[in-house]
Motif scaffolding. Structure first.
Motif, PDB file in Angstrom:
ATOM      1  N   UNK A  33      17.620  -3.853  28.342  1.00  0.00           N
ATOM      2  CA  UNK A  33      16.172  -3.958  28.455  1.00  0.00           C
ATOM      3  C   UNK A  33      15.561  -4.171  27.084  1.00  0.00           C
ATOM      4  N   UNK A  34      14.491  -4.919  27.070  1.00  0.00           N
ATOM      5  CA  UNK A  34      13.778  -5.191  25.826  1.00  0.00           C
ATOM      6  C   UNK A  34      12.909  -4.003  25.448  1.00  0.00           C
ATOM      7  N   UNK A  35      12.818  -3.776  24.175  1.00  0.00           N
ATOM      8  CA  UNK A  35      11.872  -2.791  23.662  1.00  0.00           C
ATOM      9  C   UNK A  35      10.482  -3.426  23.653  1.00  0.00           C
TER      10      UNK A  35
ATOM     11  N   UNK B  90      20.041 -18.849  13.981  1.00  0.00           N
ATOM     12  CA  UNK B  90      19.061 -19.932  13.907  1.00  0.00           C
ATOM     13  C   UNK B  90      18.780 -20.497  15.301  1.00  0.00           C
ATOM     14  N   UNK B  91      19.820 -20.636  16.112  1.00  0.00           N
ATOM     15  CA  UNK B  91      19.644 -21.091  17.499  1.00  0.00           C
ATOM     16  C   UNK B  91      18.811 -20.071  18.273  1.00  0.00           C
ATOM     17  N   UNK B  92      19.135 -18.793  18.112  1.00  0.00           N
ATOM     18  CA  UNK B  92      18.391 -17.730  18.800  1.00  0.00           C
ATOM     19  C   UNK B  92      16.916 -17.760  18.410  1.00  0.00           C
ATOM     20  N   UNK B  93      16.635 -17.864  17.125  1.00  0.00           N
ATOM     21  CA  UNK B  93      15.244 -17.888  16.667  1.00  0.00           C
ATOM     22  C   UNK B  93      14.490 -19.104  17.189  1.00  0.00           C
ATOM     23  N   UNK B  94      15.179 -20.229  17.291  1.00  0.00           N
ATOM     24  CA  UNK B  94      14.552 -21.437  17.805  1.00  0.00           C
ATOM     25  C   UNK B  94      14.283 -21.338  19.309  1.00  0.00           C
TER      26      UNK B  94
ATOM     27  N   UNK C  27      19.800  -4.552  19.133  1.00  0.00           N
ATOM     28  CA  UNK C  27      18.401  -4.701  18.744  1.00  0.00           C
ATOM     29  C   UNK C  27      18.192  -6.146  18.344  1.00  0.00           C
ATOM     30  N   UNK C  28      17.222  -6.793  18.956  1.00  0.00           N
ATOM     31  CA  UNK C  28      16.995  -8.218  18.760  1.00  0.00           C
ATOM     32  C   UNK C  28      16.909  -8.597  17.283  1.00  0.00           C
ATOM     33  N   UNK C  29      16.249  -7.782  16.477  1.00  0.00           N
ATOM     34  CA  UNK C  29      16.056  -8.110  15.058  1.00  0.00           C
ATOM     35  C   UNK C  29      17.361  -8.203  14.282  1.00  0.00           C
ATOM     36  N   UNK C  30      18.413  -7.562  14.767  1.00  0.00           N
ATOM     37  CA  UNK C  30      19.678  -7.555  14.025  1.00  0.00           C
ATOM     38  C   UNK C  30      20.742  -8.470  14.604  1.00  0.00           C
ATOM     39  N   UNK C  31      20.460  -9.129  15.725  1.00  0.00           N
ATOM     40  CA  UNK C  31      21.459 -10.007  16.325  1.00  0.00           C
ATOM     41  C   UNK C  31      21.797 -11.157  15.381  1.00  0.00           C
ATOM     42  N   UNK C  32      23.084 -11.348  15.128  1.00  0.00           N
ATOM     43  CA  UNK C  32      23.609 -12.475  14.347  1.00  0.00           C
ATOM     44  C   UNK C  32      23.088 -12.503  12.910  1.00  0.00           C
ATOM     45  N   UNK C  33      22.915 -11.355  12.314  1.00  0.00           N
ATOM     46  CA  UNK C  33      22.519 -11.269  10.917  1.00  0.00           C
ATOM     47  C   UNK C  33      23.727 -10.873  10.074  1.00  0.00           C
ATOM     48  N   UNK C  34      23.621 -11.063   8.768  1.00  0.00           N
ATOM     49  CA  UNK C  34      24.731 -10.744   7.866  1.00  0.00           C
ATOM     50  C   UNK C  34      25.175  -9.292   7.971  1.00  0.00           C
ATOM     51  N   UNK C  35      24.230  -8.391   8.228  1.00  0.00           N
ATOM     52  CA  UNK C  35      24.601  -6.971   8.240  1.00  0.00           C
ATOM     53  C   UNK C  35      25.494  -6.584   9.415  1.00  0.00           C
ATOM     54  N   UNK C  36      25.563  -7.412  10.448  1.00  0.00           N
ATOM     55  CA  UNK C  36      26.482  -7.108  11.557  1.00  0.00           C
ATOM     56  C   UNK C  36      27.488  -8.231  11.822  1.00  0.00           C
ATOM     57  N   UNK C  37      27.511  -9.254  10.987  1.00  0.00           N
ATOM     58  CA  UNK C  37      28.415 -10.389  11.208  1.00  0.00           C
ATOM     59  C   UNK C  37      29.876  -9.959  11.300  1.00  0.00           C
ATOM     60  N   UNK C  38      30.256  -8.931  10.547  1.00  0.00           N
ATOM     61  CA  UNK C  38      31.658  -8.500  10.581  1.00  0.00           C
ATOM     62  C   UNK C  38      31.971  -7.623  11.788  1.00  0.00           C
ATOM     63  N   UNK C  39      31.006  -7.472  12.694  1.00  0.00           N
ATOM     64  CA  UNK C  39      31.240  -6.754  13.948  1.00  0.00           C
ATOM     65  C   UNK C  39      31.334  -7.717  15.135  1.00  0.00           C
TER      66      UNK C  39
ATOM     67  N   UNK D  74      28.398  -9.761  25.324  1.00  0.00           N
ATOM     68  CA  UNK D  74      26.960  -9.763  25.576  1.00  0.00           C
ATOM     69  C   UNK D  74      26.510 -11.189  25.864  1.00  0.00           C
ATOM     70  N   UNK D  75      25.453 -11.302  26.657  1.00  0.00           N
ATOM     71  CA  UNK D  75      24.773 -12.587  26.824  1.00  0.00           C
ATOM     72  C   UNK D  75      23.285 -12.374  26.627  1.00  0.00           C
ATOM     73  N   UNK D  76      22.653 -13.405  26.135  1.00  0.00           N
ATOM     74  CA  UNK D  76      21.204 -13.418  26.021  1.00  0.00           C
ATOM     75  C   UNK D  76      20.758 -14.835  26.327  1.00  0.00           C
TER      76      UNK D  76
END
Length: 162
Positions: A49-51, A150-154, A104-116, A19-21
């Motif tokens: 596409x964005x929601x 953190x980079x994404x949020x910034x 889903x943007x809210x879950x990108x690079x969070x602990x709940x999906x880090x192992x994926x 993926x790229x963003x």
């Protein structure tokens, strides 16, 4: 599943999902995944596409299909690092490797999906790829993934413009 190969091929062919963003609207062409004589057998391309209410970004999914045995090549992780480097630069943002799942943007690079996530690169930085499921479950790996968030949020803050 103990190996990444098993996880990547669980539903059939070996499909590496990249993926790229980012800010750039342009996408990679199939030939750009031909790196040092290694290339996917097939490349699928999908615009994400964005929601409504999500942060507006340009996001692409590349499904890179390989003959399963090619995943055993000891140079394959290095090939994936170069794919991430090129893709993050083209996106002017972030590229990552992950298993099939929801985007889903809210879950990108969070602990709940880090192992994926088994690879990531922020444009201009060194790409990181692991080929070990145990590393993907570690706190150190989660910390690296959090750094990408953190980079994404910034770069793409959420909320209403002033």
């Amino acid at each position: 599943m103990s190996s990444l190969k098993e996880a990547i091929t669980w539903s059939g062919p070996a499909v590496v999902i990249l993926f790229t963003i980012g800010r750039a609207e342009s996408r990679l062409e199939e030939g750009e995944f031909d790196i040092s004589g290694t290339r996917p057998d097939e490349v699928g391309l999908y615009e994400m596409s964005s929601e409504p209410g999500e942060t507006p970004t340009a996001a692409w999914e590349y499904d890179l299909t390989f003959e399963e045995g090619r995943l055993d090549d000891p140079d394959f992780p290095a090939y994936l690092r170069e794919c991430l480097r090129i893709a993050s630069a083209r996106a002017e943002g972030i590229a990552w490797l992950t298993f099939e799942g929801a985007f889903h943007f809210d879950h990108l690079f969070t602990d709940d999906i880090a192992d994926q996530i088994y690879g990531y690169c922020v444009a201009g930085e060194e790409p990181v790829v692991t080929w070990d499921r145990e590393i993907m479950k570690s706190d150190r790996w989660k910390g690296g993934v959090r750094g990408v968030r953190a980079v994404l949020d910034s770069a793409f803050p959420t909320g209403e413009p002033d």
